[in-house]
Design a protein around this motif. Structure first.
Motif, mmCIF file in Angstrom:
data_model
loop_
_atom_site.group_PDB
_atom_site.id
_atom_site.type_symbol
_atom_site.label_atom_id
_atom_site.label_comp_id
_atom_site.label_asym_id
_atom_site.label_seq_id
_atom_site.Cartn_x
_atom_site.Cartn_y
_atom_site.Cartn_z
ATOM 1 N N HIS A 43 0.868 -1.185 0.000
ATOM 2 C CA HIS A 43 0.000 0.000 0.000
ATOM 3 C C HIS A 43 0.902 1.230 0.000
ATOM 4 O O HIS A 43 1.722 1.405 0.909
ATOM 5 C CB HIS A 43 -0.918 0.027 1.216
ATOM 6 C CG HIS A 43 -1.699 1.300 1.330
ATOM 7 N ND1 HIS A 43 -2.773 1.575 0.516
ATOM 8 C CD2 HIS A 43 -1.546 2.373 2.151
ATOM 9 C CE1 HIS A 43 -3.261 2.762 0.829
ATOM 10 N NE2 HIS A 43 -2.538 3.272 1.816
ATOM 11 N N GLY A 44 0.781 2.055 -1.023
ATOM 12 C CA GLY A 44 1.674 3.191 -1.162
ATOM 13 C C GLY A 44 0.944 4.517 -1.259
ATOM 14 O O GLY A 44 -0.179 4.598 -1.758
ATOM 15 N N ASN A 45 1.621 5.547 -0.764
ATOM 16 C CA ASN A 45 1.096 6.915 -0.827
ATOM 17 C C ASN A 45 2.206 7.824 -1.349
ATOM 18 O O ASN A 45 3.294 7.893 -0.763
ATOM 19 C CB ASN A 45 0.626 7.379 0.554
ATOM 20 C CG ASN A 45 -0.010 8.753 0.498
ATOM 21 O OD1 ASN A 45 -0.597 9.129 -0.504
ATOM 22 N ND2 ASN A 45 0.129 9.511 1.571
ATOM 23 N N ILE A 46 1.961 8.510 -2.448
ATOM 24 C CA ILE A 46 2.927 9.404 -3.070
ATOM 25 C C ILE A 46 2.436 10.835 -2.885
ATOM 26 O O ILE A 46 1.365 11.204 -3.364
ATOM 27 C CB ILE A 46 3.099 9.116 -4.574
ATOM 28 C CG1 ILE A 46 3.266 7.610 -4.826
ATOM 29 C CG2 ILE A 46 4.256 9.912 -5.136
ATOM 30 C CD1 ILE A 46 4.436 7.002 -4.144
ATOM 31 N N THR A 47 3.219 11.632 -2.170
ATOM 32 C CA THR A 47 2.914 13.050 -1.989
ATOM 33 C C THR A 47 3.880 13.847 -2.848
ATOM 34 O O THR A 47 5.101 13.806 -2.621
ATOM 35 C CB THR A 47 3.064 13.452 -0.514
ATOM 36 O OG1 THR A 47 2.204 12.633 0.282
ATOM 37 C CG2 THR A 47 2.691 14.915 -0.310
ATOM 38 N N ARG A 48 3.310 14.581 -3.825
ATOM 39 C CA ARG A 48 4.192 15.282 -4.765
ATOM 40 C C ARG A 48 3.480 16.508 -5.322
ATOM 41 O O ARG A 48 2.262 16.478 -5.549
ATOM 42 C CB ARG A 48 4.591 14.345 -5.899
ATOM 43 C CG ARG A 48 5.679 14.880 -6.820
ATOM 44 C CD ARG A 48 6.148 13.825 -7.798
ATOM 45 N NE ARG A 48 7.259 14.305 -8.601
ATOM 46 C CZ ARG A 48 7.890 13.583 -9.525
ATOM 47 N NH1 ARG A 48 7.506 12.325 -9.743
ATOM 48 N NH2 ARG A 48 8.892 14.090 -10.209
ATOM 49 N N GLN A 49 4.242 17.578 -5.533
ATOM 50 C CA GLN A 49 3.675 18.766 -6.174
ATOM 51 C C GLN A 49 4.223 18.892 -7.579
ATOM 52 O O GLN A 49 5.211 18.254 -7.941
ATOM 53 C CB GLN A 49 3.975 20.019 -5.355
ATOM 54 C CG GLN A 49 5.439 20.342 -5.161
ATOM 55 C CD GLN A 49 5.636 21.503 -4.194
ATOM 56 O OE1 GLN A 49 5.191 21.456 -3.040
ATOM 57 N NE2 GLN A 49 6.313 22.558 -4.674
ATOM 58 N N ILE A 50 3.575 19.724 -8.384
ATOM 59 C CA ILE A 50 3.884 19.778 -9.813
ATOM 60 C C ILE A 50 5.313 20.231 -10.055
ATOM 61 O O ILE A 50 6.025 19.675 -10.904
ATOM 62 C CB ILE A 50 2.875 20.701 -10.522
ATOM 63 C CG1 ILE A 50 1.465 20.089 -10.426
ATOM 64 C CG2 ILE A 50 3.268 20.906 -11.980
ATOM 65 C CD1 ILE A 50 0.368 20.985 -10.979
ATOM 66 N N SER A 51 5.796 21.236 -9.327
ATOM 67 C CA SER A 51 7.151 21.748 -9.477
ATOM 68 C C SER A 51 7.567 22.405 -8.165
ATOM 69 O O SER A 51 6.724 22.579 -7.265
ATOM 70 C CB SER A 51 7.235 22.748 -10.635
ATOM 71 O OG SER A 51 6.601 23.964 -10.288
ATOM 72 N N PRO A 52 8.836 22.800 -8.021
ATOM 73 C CA PRO A 52 9.236 23.442 -6.764
ATOM 74 C C PRO A 52 8.434 24.696 -6.428
ATOM 75 O O PRO A 52 8.239 25.002 -5.244
ATOM 76 C CB PRO A 52 10.711 23.777 -6.999
ATOM 77 C CG PRO A 52 11.160 22.782 -8.017
ATOM 78 C CD PRO A 52 9.988 22.555 -8.900
ATOM 79 N N THR A 53 7.966 25.379 -7.431
ATOM 80 C CA THR A 53 7.209 26.624 -7.189
ATOM 81 C C THR A 53 5.728 26.489 -7.500
ATOM 82 O O THR A 53 4.976 27.452 -7.316
ATOM 83 C CB THR A 53 7.809 27.759 -8.027
ATOM 84 O OG1 THR A 53 7.807 27.392 -9.420
ATOM 85 C CG2 THR A 53 9.245 28.050 -7.589
ATOM 86 N N ASN A 54 5.294 25.333 -7.957
ATOM 87 C CA ASN A 54 3.881 25.092 -8.241
ATOM 88 C C ASN A 54 3.396 24.012 -7.278
ATOM 89 O O ASN A 54 3.785 22.854 -7.389
ATOM 90 C CB ASN A 54 3.689 24.647 -9.689
ATOM 91 C CG ASN A 54 2.224 24.513 -10.076
ATOM 92 O OD1 ASN A 54 1.356 24.344 -9.224
ATOM 93 N ND2 ASN A 54 1.943 24.574 -11.378
ATOM 94 N N PHE A 55 2.541 24.408 -6.334
ATOM 95 C CA PHE A 55 2.122 23.502 -5.277
ATOM 96 C C PHE A 55 0.915 22.649 -5.660
ATOM 97 O O PHE A 55 0.285 22.042 -4.803
ATOM 98 C CB PHE A 55 1.820 24.298 -4.009
ATOM 99 C CG PHE A 55 3.054 24.930 -3.399
ATOM 100 C CD1 PHE A 55 3.808 24.251 -2.464
ATOM 101 C CD2 PHE A 55 3.461 26.192 -3.806
ATOM 102 C CE1 PHE A 55 4.942 24.824 -1.922
ATOM 103 C CE2 PHE A 55 4.594 26.774 -3.265
ATOM 104 C CZ PHE A 55 5.355 26.090 -2.327
ATOM 105 N N GLY A 56 0.592 22.597 -6.935
ATOM 106 C CA GLY A 56 -0.503 21.749 -7.389
ATOM 107 C C GLY A 56 -0.240 20.287 -7.090
ATOM 108 O O GLY A 56 0.904 19.806 -7.120
#
Length: 528
Positions: A498-511
């Protein structure tokens, strides 16, 4: 008295008896009796002649044998007085099957060659759920993968020289080594690309035994014993794949298929080793700008100190520390770039897609990884854990802040049938499970059964909110495993992740570009 004298005496006696008998014959049957006696005399003479010839032959043979024996004694005495060096007769061969591995040794045990092999065949699937349309990738593919398919030879010469030559045909579903092409020729054109190739080709000298331990000086292409997880054989680890944090660390300047030279010294309780490393097998390095584009080799070094601080018949405690330095990253002479990528797949190799990755970090001048390791056994219980701190220097072309990442794992396993993991002093790690009662319908054994669980995390984010930051994502995976050790050579593994990936679009884009997934996989393992 001789045989001849015996013969004459007997003849005279018989003739005398005949004359006396003739003189006294008074009936018509006397002539017939005399004829019969003469016939008996002739037969006796013939037997006596044959006995005399046989005795003469035996006497001659005995004299000849005595003469030969005297000659051998004389030669032996001469050799003792004047020794002459000559070729030593070759030793005989002894064929054995330790752990069902075909092994041929000289009868003194100093020279051996053995065939070794392992096959890890995986199959499984994902329930992958991207958080948004911005998540990359949008899906993961189910399927099968020949994770490892190795065969080779290992052995020793004159007791002190160890060697190995092992080729890995695995990684068939892991994609090509590179999708780059020059002049229409793809780099890494074989299935698996650089992931298939020479896995081990090394020579090790173990004749030195300083300070009550054993020193191995070795070089070639090796599977380096850097980190506790990597020092443990893939045949023995409780899970189908090692933790992502350890794989990310070893891929920098260690791991499988790595060219290296170094040494390790160990006793039953203590282990220390250091190696200088180069590129992994399959890496393209050429100063040519024609085909392929020129990239220099990389260089690094690793060191590890570990050992058993407590040990007993059914318990032990292991601790250690590791360090790794990337001294010279690969430098593309054509593009003028010097990059490093940190990434790993979600602890399963059915789909080769990575879910967390820094991408190619530009301007890298070096990198360091420091880690701590610990493990313990208590009867059928087994615990193991490591934690890693990453530092990436970015001063190759323009001063940039260094980057820092981290990750680690903790795992536990319990053998339901009571077996325990034994310590391997040569690699400072724990071995696999040897079933006390291998599976057999005739014998009634059911092998060994093990359950295991692991928590694993890696954080590849740093300096979020800055343009020169890295948004590689954070990955957390929980794994449950059930392992059936049919015998020493066959194992079936069942893993649920069971995995959870937390990631934003780019260093300056918090999408949100994260995802969640569940996966189930099975491995069939055959090894000797």
């Amino acid at each position: 008295m001789s045989i001849a004298k015996l013969t004459t005496a007997a003849a005279v006696s018989l003739i005398g008896a005949l004359v006396t008998s003739q003189a006294r014959a008074q009936s018509a049957g006397a002539d017939a009796e005399i004829a019969a006696l003469k016939q008996q005399l002739r037969l006796m003479e013939q037997k006596l002649d044959a006995l005399q010839k046989q005795t003469t032959a035996n006497t001659a043979a005995a004299a000849k044998a005595n003469a030969k024996a005297d000659a051998k004694v004389n030669v032996a005495s001469a050799n003792a007085a004047y020794p002459v060096k000559g070729p030593i007769a070759p030793s005989g061969a002894v064929v054995t099957m330790p752990n069902n591995r075909p092994t041929i040794c000289t009868d003194d045990g100093q020279n051996c060659v053995a065939i070794t092999s392992r096959v890890h065949f995986d199959g499984g699937g994902y329930d992958y759920r991207p958080n948004t349309a911005a998540t990359v990738p949008q899906r993961l593919d189910d399927g099968v993968n020949v994770r490892r398919a190795r065969i080779g030879v290992i052995g020793k010469f004159m007791s002190d020289w160890d060697y190995a030559l092992i080729y890995d045909f695995g990684g068939a579903s892991d994609g090509f080594a590179s999708t780059a092409s020059v002049g229409g020729t793809a780099v890494g054109f074989l299935p698996g690309g650089a992931l298939s190739g020479i896995e081990n080709a090394y020579l090790s000298y173990t004749g030195f035994k300083p300070f009550g331990g054993r020193l191995a000086i070795e070089g070639g292409v090796m599977d380096l014993p850097y980190t506790l997880d990597e020092a443990s054989s893939s045949n023995d680890i409780p899970f189908m794949e090692r933790a992502a944090s350890g794989i990310t660390a070893t891929n920098i300047a260690a791991g499988d298929f790595r060219s290296t030279f170094g040494a390790r010294w160990y006793t039953d309780r203590f282990w220390a080793g250091a190696y200088v490393t180069g590129p992994a097998m399959g890496a393209i390095h050429s100063a040519s700008s024609i085909n392929p584009p020129g990239t220099t080799e990389q260089y690094g070094t690793v060191a590890r100190v570990a050992g058993q601080v407590v040990s007993g018949n059914d318990y032990s405690l292991h601790i250690g520390g590791d360090a790794q330095w990337l001294l010279q990253p690969p430098h593309n002479l054509i593009a003028g770039t010097q990059t490093l990528t940190l990434s790993d797949r979600p602890e399963l190799r059915i789909d080769p897609t990575t879910l967390v990755s820094t991408g190619a970090i530009a301007g890298v001048s070096g990198a360091q990884v420091y880690s701590a390791e610990a493990a313990a056994t208590y009867g059928p219980l087994f615990f193991q854990g490591e934690y890693f701190w990453f530092n990436v220097d970015r001063n190759a072309f323009a001063p940039l802040p260094s980057l820092k990442f981290q990750g680690g794992y903790a795992e536990a396993a319990y053998v339901l049938t009571g077996e325990t993991r034994r310590y391997n002093a040569g690699s400072a790690s724990y071995g696999g499970i040897a079933p006390a009662n291998p599976f057999s319908l005739a014998g009634g054994g059911w092998g060994a059964w093990e359950i295991a669980g692991r928590y694993s995390t890696i954080d590849l984010n740093d300096r979020l909110g800055f343009a020169n930051g890295i948004a590689g994502g954070r990955q957390t995976i929980y794994t449950l495993a059930l392992n059936w050790y049919v015998n020493r050579n066959v194992r079936f593994m069942f893993d649920y992740l069971h995995g959870n990936i937390t990631r934003q679009i780019s260093p300056t884009n918090f999408g949100d570009a994260g995802a969640k997934f569940d996966a189930f996989a099975m491995r069939t393992q055959v090894a000797f």
